[in-house]
Design a protein around this motif. Structure first.
Motif, PDB file in Angstrom:
ATOM      1  N   THR A  44       1.030  -1.115  -0.117  1.00  0.00           N
ATOM      2  CA  THR A  44       0.093   0.086  -0.066  1.00  0.00           C
ATOM      3  C   THR A  44       0.718   1.403  -0.166  1.00  0.00           C
ATOM      4  O   THR A  44       1.768   1.252   0.910  1.00  0.00           O
ATOM      5  CB  THR A  44      -0.882   0.027   1.286  1.00  0.00           C
ATOM      6  N   LEU A  45       0.737   1.994  -1.130  1.00  0.00           N
ATOM      7  CA  LEU A  45       1.478   3.162  -1.308  1.00  0.00           C
ATOM      8  C   LEU A  45       0.732   4.277  -0.147  1.00  0.00           C
ATOM      9  O   LEU A  45      -0.321   4.222  -0.342  1.00  0.00           O
ATOM     10  CB  LEU A  45       1.632   3.717  -2.710  1.00  0.00           C
ATOM     11  N   GLN A  46       1.510   5.101   0.362  1.00  0.00           N
ATOM     12  CA  GLN A  46       1.003   6.309   1.395  1.00  0.00           C
ATOM     13  C   GLN A  46       1.860   7.190   1.062  1.00  0.00           C
ATOM     14  O   GLN A  46       2.979   7.328   1.123  1.00  0.00           O
ATOM     15  CB  GLN A  46       1.075   5.601   2.657  1.00  0.00           C
ATOM     16  N   ILE A  47       1.188   8.468   0.492  1.00  0.00           N
ATOM     17  CA  ILE A  47       1.756   9.825   0.311  1.00  0.00           C
ATOM     18  C   ILE A  47       1.026  10.845   1.141  1.00  0.00           C
ATOM     19  O   ILE A  47      -0.254  10.791   1.352  1.00  0.00           O
ATOM     20  CB  ILE A  47       1.556  10.217  -1.100  1.00  0.00           C
ATOM     21  N   THR A  48       1.828  11.392   2.052  1.00  0.00           N
ATOM     22  CA  THR A  48       1.380  12.433   2.707  1.00  0.00           C
ATOM     23  C   THR A  48       2.082  14.034   2.196  1.00  0.00           C
ATOM     24  O   THR A  48       3.150  14.056   2.052  1.00  0.00           O
ATOM     25  CB  THR A  48       1.701  12.457   4.305  1.00  0.00           C
ATOM     26  N   VAL A  49       1.140  14.968   2.188  1.00  0.00           N
ATOM     27  CA  VAL A  49       1.637  16.182   1.891  1.00  0.00           C
ATOM     28  C   VAL A  49       1.201  17.049   2.897  1.00  0.00           C
ATOM     29  O   VAL A  49      -0.244  17.206   3.151  1.00  0.00           O
ATOM     30  CB  VAL A  49       0.854  16.637   0.316  1.00  0.00           C
ATOM     31  N   SER A  50       1.987  17.592   3.922  1.00  0.00           N
ATOM     32  CA  SER A  50       1.540  18.275   4.939  1.00  0.00           C
ATOM     33  C   SER A  50       1.996  19.868   4.933  1.00  0.00           C
ATOM     34  O   SER A  50       3.330  19.906   4.341  1.00  0.00           O
ATOM     35  CB  SER A  50       2.052  17.803   6.290  1.00  0.00           C
ATOM     36  N   ASP A  51       1.373  21.070   5.149  1.00  0.00           N
ATOM     37  CA  ASP A  51       1.733  22.322   5.216  1.00  0.00           C
ATOM     38  C   ASP A  51       1.484  23.052   6.738  1.00  0.00           C
ATOM     39  O   ASP A  51       0.770  22.566   7.420  1.00  0.00           O
ATOM     40  CB  ASP A  51       1.092  23.062   4.196  1.00  0.00           C
TER      41      ASP A  51
END
Length: 148
Positions: free
Chosen positions: A92-99
């Motif tokens: 399972t690919l997990q991408i997190t984009v946080s600002d």
């Protein structure tokens, strides 16, 4: 329009199936955009990802979800830092984009199609896209998608 054509050409090229090409494309999109707005970027991707390949359609949709998340952060967040983390766990690919920007009320009626498009693109491959944001606390976009 030229950018969209370049995205299509990149997506259909089988030489870009390997994950190192995908992460390179992500960095090459995000870095100039964020640098122009004086936003620092931290980009981390698991080394194990390099053992994975994505087909044309999944690669295109994953990239477009990523692009939308980064664009939204750059345009609306008023952030000074964006952190991008890409991991793989049990296929399972997990991408997190946080600002660290101003955040927003996720229950408010948001105009535009960006958020719903990201969710639909992830769902198309059995994944999901969730957004966690609070006013004054920044925003995180989480994408999970099964890969083989």
């Amino acid at each position: 329009m030229i950018g969209e054509i370049n995205d299509i050409v990149w997506a259909i090229n089988p030489a870009n199936d390997k994950f190192d090409k995908i992460t390179d494309r992500m960095k090459n999109f995000a870095l100039p955009l964020l640098s122009a707005k004086n936003i620092r970027m931290e980009f981390k991707a698991d080394d194990e990802l390099m053992n994975y390949s994505l087909g044309m359609e999944q690669r295109k949709n994953l990239y477009l979800v990523f692009k939308e998340a980064v664009n939204n952060a750059a345009k609306y967040a008023h952030a000074t830092q964006i952190d991008i983390v890409i991991t793989i766990n049990n296929d399972t690919l997990q991408i997190t984009v946080s600002d660290n920007g101003k955040g927003f009320d996720t229950s408010a009626n948001v105009q535009g199609n960006g958020l719903s498009n990201m969710q639909a693109r992830a769902a198309k491959y059995g994944g999901n896209c969730t957004i966690d944001s609070r006013s004054g606390m920044g925003t995180s976009v989480y994408v999970q998608m099964p890969v083989k």
